[in-house]
Design a protein around this motif. Sequence first.
Motif, PDB file in Angstrom:
ATOM      1  N   HIS A  36      21.372  42.406 -94.626  1.00 17.76           N
ATOM      2  CA  HIS A  36      20.500  41.762 -92.941  1.00 17.76           C
ATOM      3  C   HIS A  36      19.873  42.705 -91.968  1.00 17.76           C
ATOM      4  O   HIS A  36      19.848  44.371 -92.411  1.00 17.76           O
ATOM      5  N   ALA A  50      19.633  39.191 -82.141  1.00 17.42           N
ATOM      6  CA  ALA A  50      19.866  38.108 -83.345  1.00 17.42           C
ATOM      7  C   ALA A  50      21.352  37.005 -83.300  1.00 17.42           C
ATOM      8  O   ALA A  50      21.089  36.345 -84.494  1.00 17.42           O
ATOM      9  N   LYS A  72      24.199  34.875 -82.778  1.00 14.70           N
ATOM     10  CA  LYS A  72      23.909  33.712 -81.809  1.00 14.70           C
ATOM     11  C   LYS A  72      24.760  33.688 -80.920  1.00 14.70           C
ATOM     12  O   LYS A  72      24.476  32.866 -80.147  1.00 14.70           O
ATOM     13  N   SER A 101      27.801  31.493 -94.803  1.00 16.49           N
ATOM     14  CA  SER A 101      27.808  31.020 -92.913  1.00 16.49           C
ATOM     15  C   SER A 101      28.694  31.332 -91.665  1.00 16.49           C
ATOM     16  O   SER A 101      27.533  30.791 -90.588  1.00 16.49           O
ATOM     17  N   THR A 145      22.968  36.686 -90.482  1.00 20.18           N
ATOM     18  CA  THR A 145      22.883  34.847 -90.096  1.00 20.18           C
ATOM     19  C   THR A 145      21.700  34.586 -90.863  1.00 20.18           C
ATOM     20  O   THR A 145      20.825  35.794 -91.490  1.00 20.18           O
ATOM     21  N   PRO A 146      21.202  33.762 -91.637  1.00 16.87           N
ATOM     22  CA  PRO A 146      19.818  33.066 -92.506  1.00 16.87           C
ATOM     23  C   PRO A 146      19.077  33.791 -91.474  1.00 16.87           C
ATOM     24  O   PRO A 146      18.402  34.075 -92.349  1.00 16.87           O
ATOM     25  N   ALA A 147      19.386  33.568 -89.757  1.00 14.37           N
ATOM     26  CA  ALA A 147      17.822  33.907 -89.513  1.00 14.37           C
ATOM     27  C   ALA A 147      17.264  36.022 -90.135  1.00 14.37           C
ATOM     28  O   ALA A 147      16.378  35.955 -89.594  1.00 14.37           O
ATOM     29  N   GLN A 148      18.794  36.217 -90.342  1.00 13.22           N
ATOM     30  CA  GLN A 148      18.462  37.407 -90.621  1.00 13.22           C
ATOM     31  C   GLN A 148      18.088  38.218 -91.458  1.00 13.22           C
ATOM     32  O   GLN A 148      17.554  38.731 -92.393  1.00 13.22           O
ATOM     33  N   GLY A 182      16.751  35.986 -94.423  1.00 13.97           N
ATOM     34  CA  GLY A 182      15.476  35.566 -94.884  1.00 13.97           C
ATOM     35  C   GLY A 182      14.689  37.046 -94.660  1.00 13.97           C
ATOM     36  O   GLY A 182      14.036  37.056 -95.683  1.00 13.97           O
ATOM     37  N   PRO A 183      14.418  37.032 -93.643  1.00  8.23           N
ATOM     38  CA  PRO A 183      13.458  37.969 -93.346  1.00  8.23           C
ATOM     39  C   PRO A 183      13.261  39.417 -94.084  1.00  8.23           C
ATOM     40  O   PRO A 183      12.480  39.347 -94.849  1.00  8.23           O
ATOM     41  N   ASN A 199      23.950  31.211-100.501  1.00  7.92           N
ATOM     42  CA  ASN A 199      25.253  30.595 -99.380  1.00  7.92           C
ATOM     43  C   ASN A 199      25.987  30.180 -99.214  1.00  7.92           C
ATOM     44  O   ASN A 199      26.402  29.311-100.128  1.00  7.92           O
TER      45      ASN A 199
END
Length: 298
Positions: free
Chosen positions: A143, A149, A151, A231, A237-240, A242-243, A257
């Motif tokens: 990531h 980022a 959370k 998860s 995290t998914p926010a990290q 994905g991009p 995931n």
Amino acid sequence: MPNKNASPVTSEQVTIPVAAGGAVAGILRTPSGSLPTAAVVIHSATAVAQRLYTGFAEYLCENGFAVLTYDYRGIGASGSPKVNRNLRMRDWMEQDVPAAAEWMAGRYPDLPQFAVGHSLGGQALVLNNGTEGLAGFVAVGSHGGVTRAVKVRKERIRVTLVLRVVGPLCARVLGFAPARRLGLGEDMPATAVLEWSGWSRQPGYFFDDPSMHAAKRAAQVKADVLAVGLSDDLWATPAQIGPFFGHLVNARVERRNYTPDDGGVPAIGHMGFFRRSVKDSLWPEVRDWLGERIPNRS
């Protein structure tokens, strides 16, 4: 009469030279009594010793793979962090990772080559390090490691203090960061910690460091990629994730995931995918993904 106590895995201690200087210490595991069908290099996470990957490496061996694990220079069996104080994180990615990959390809030139990268190890692969000739690679918990980022507030505060205050201070004073006491794995070379600290402040992590040429390098990756996220991983995290993998514009990227329920365990987090508690639930997913990319086995 067969020996029922014979191990299905044969282990060999190896030393792999790094072109820039020094060497990494590794363990090559091969199936006992049979020839491997493919070769896999496991590239470790930041400040994580190769022993974390022992069970996973043995599992892949039992399923026909030759597997190499190793420690980055200045970590674990590959030398003192203080002696290697000037090593940067990019040196691990750009020098140690390719050195291990080239050694394995030289050892098994006729076998399909794969890699599994954990966190930093996956980041190195995304930057096209050690990817030449790969039939594919798996990245677990890799990531953009941006502290803001994270959370969970308590974890964000802890990581921020370690990466921006305590870690850099110790690095400058001691010549290394006592990461083990700080709850971040093995002790680390000073310069690696300082570089990590700087990247963690950037919204795009090392993609915002112009000296890395990260976007250009990621665009050169064309292998099949399996990006694994968990998860309950407080960092990746998914926010990290994905991009981060969005930079692989020319690769075939599959995202998976998993939750602790998928693994049949109370928690997985950033390290738990490589613990034997998920051997029967999650490891077959990686084994099968790799196996599908071996000629005549798909």
